[in-house]
Scaffold this active site. Structure first.
Site, short mmCIF file in Angstrom:
data_model
loop_
_atom_site.label_atom_id
_atom_site.label_comp_id
_atom_site.label_asym_id
_atom_site.label_seq_id
_atom_site.Cartn_x
_atom_site.Cartn_y
_atom_site.Cartn_z
N HIS A 138 0.82 -1.21 0.00
CA HIS A 138 0.00 0.00 0.00
C HIS A 138 0.85 1.26 0.00
CE1 HIS A 138 -4.31 -1.38 1.02
NE2 HIS A 138 -3.66 -2.35 0.41
N VAL A 153 0.81 4.09 -3.54
CA VAL A 153 0.24 5.43 -3.40
C VAL A 153 1.38 6.40 -3.09
CG1 VAL A 153 -1.50 6.82 -2.22
CG2 VAL A 153 -1.84 4.35 -2.43
#
Ligand code: HEM
Ligand SMILES: *[C@@H]1O[C@H](CO)[C@@H](O)[C@H](O)[C@H]1NC(C)=O
Ligand SMILES: *[C@@H]1O[C@H](CO)[C@@H](O)[C@H](O)[C@H]1NC(C)=O
Ligand SMILES: *[C@@H]1O[C@H](CO)[C@@H](O)[C@H](O)[C@H]1NC(C)=O
Ligand SMILES: *[C@@H]1O[C@H](CO)[C@@H](O)[C@H](O)[C@H]1NC(C)=O
Length: 380
Positions: free
Chosen positions: A118, A122
């Site tokens: 994650h 991002v």
């Protein structure tokens, strides 16, 4: 028989070849029924439930997938990073992180593997996922994005950072700690079989936006086309995607991440019926919105990072549409069979793909900093 062997040989050669491509899946957050951990910022809306048919364009509130070929390819993975980066700067850094990870339970270790994914998807691998909400500067960081609601392992990163700071203050980035921790968790959960060197030298970012999570992290109802596009947007190919998807052989999922599109009554999936019935029972109390139960990702070896995941894909005993989707395209299907067939081939590819993912959009001294506390950007 001969034909099947020839096909398998071709697939093995493809896997061994210079081009590496594998697929993996990202995790999602709680549904509406989950207890909210804190009260301050209202929790974001749950994932839009899959009420319509699971065609590529079905999810209503979901952002459209990125174009199949991202126009400017991301910068070369891992540019500027090196193995043993802290050797002269903070010799104990990697050992300290490893000890912090060792102390964590298996579920938290799984969380650390996902945290790395994650983080990298991002804003690049820059520890932006760790930044806490700040009323003045950033009330809505990535951490509050829907896919991040179920992340875990933050306390391990904080403990490792505290220990590293005590030894060599201001030297080791949080982004590198996240990368080392993802690597170490993979090693522990595979009994040492997946144990690769992780290049380092990442700087920590200063930007973290909740509204960048949904467009960058693949949803559990993604089909192969969307999965490929979202990994390609990070410079990761199909071999990387399939290999990384093997991380779904560890950890857990909340029922809200898959029940609406994978379980009856809105059952449109090809899930093994007995497996679906078991999940339905485990998720039963989630149905009224009172709770959001969790189930293990890999029903056979839930705490082992291994190729059992691929056998589960083949036997239709996986949680997400994005897992099942790997059987629905000839190239990913071939890669699934090779990974199921050879533990060693998959282990090697998994390590390579983790390193490649660790090179996504890394920050440098020019656009990053070495955070003092992983949850907060440094104040001038
Ligand atoms: C291919 C696209 C992916 C999708 C759609 C996906 C989706 C999901 C979802 C929905 C969950 C469950 C979250 C929850 O409800 O608690 C999950 C969990 C998890 N995912 Fe993925 N994922 C993907 C790729 C990856 C990758 C690349 C990795 C790491 C290399 C990864 C590692 C994990 C792990 C370890 C868990 C369990 C976390 C825990 O137990 O706390 N996933 N993923
Ligand atoms: C942030 O703002 C909320 C609401 O105004 C307040 O309750 C909370 O204490 C503040 N948090 C911090 C860390 O200042
Ligand atoms: C991985 O390999 C390194 C170097 O050989 C070793 O120090 C470390 O303990 C290994 N990790 C695991 C979990 O086996
Ligand atoms: C994301 O949120 C930030 C801060 O709230 C805002 O400035 C930005 O415009 C938002 N971006 C999009 C695409 O909505
Ligand atoms: C879900 O639907 C598929 C296809 O219609 C069917 O084969 C399967 O048995 C169903 N599973 C359950 C648990 O109802």
């Amino acid at each position: 028989m001969a034909t099947k062997l020839a096909v398998l040989a071709t697939l093995v050669l493809a896997l061994l070849g210079p081009v590496s491509c594998q697929q993996q899946q990202a995790g999602y957050g709680y549904g509406a029924g989950s207890p909210t951990p804190t009260s301050s910022p209202p929790p974001p809306a749950a994932y839009p439930p899959m009420t319509t048919s699971p065609t590529p364009s079905s999810p209503t509130a979901y952002p459209p997938p990125p174009p199949p070929t991202p126009s400017p390819p991301p910068p070369a993975a891992g540019a500027g990073l090196s193995v043993g980066y802290y050797k002269d700067k903070c010799a104990e850094a990697e050992t300290i992180v490893q000890e912090a990870v060792r102390a964590a339970d298996a579920g938290t270790k799984a969380g650390l593997v996902r945290l790395f994914f994650h983080d990298c998807f991002v804003q690049g691998c820059d520890a932006s996922v760790l930044l806490k909400p700040d009323n003045d500067t950033n009330p809505q960081p990535e951490m509050l994005g829907v896919p991040n609601l179920s992340l875990r392992g933050f306390e391990v990163i904080d403990a490792a950072k505290a220990a590293v700071e005590a030894r060599c203050p201001g030297v080791v980035s949080c982004a590198d700690i996240v990368a080392f921790a993802g690597r170490d968790a993979s090693a522990f959960l595979s009994g040492g079989a997946i144990n690769f060197t992780m290049p380092a030298g990442r700087y920590d970012g200063t930007v973290s936006l909740a509204n960048e999570t949904l467009p960058n992290l693949p949803p559990p109802f993604a089909d192969v086309r969307r999965l490929k596009a979202m990994f390609a947007a990070k410079g990761l190919d199909t071999v990387d995607m399939v290999a990384l998807s093997g991380a779904h052989s560890i950890g857990r999922s909340h029922c809200s991440s898959f029940s609406s599109d994978r379980l009856p009554p809105s059952n449109t999936s090809d899930m093994d019926p007995a497996f679906a019935a078991t999940l339905q029972a485990s998720c039963a109390s989630s149905a009224n919105g009172a709770a959001d139960n969790t189930v293990v990702q890999d029903y056979r070896t839930p705490d082992q990072l291994d190729n059992q995941y691929y056998r589960n894909v083949i036997s239709h005993k996986v949680l997400f549409a994005s897992d099942a989707a790997l059987l629905k395209s000839s190239d990913t299907l071939g890669l699934v069979y090779v990974a199921a067939f050879s533990q060693k081939l998959w282990q090697d590819k998994f390590g390579q793909a983790m390193v490649k993912m660790g090179g996504v959009q890394v920050k440098t001294a020019a656009n990053g900093e070495i955070r003092r506390m992983c949850g907060y950007v440094n104040k001038p």
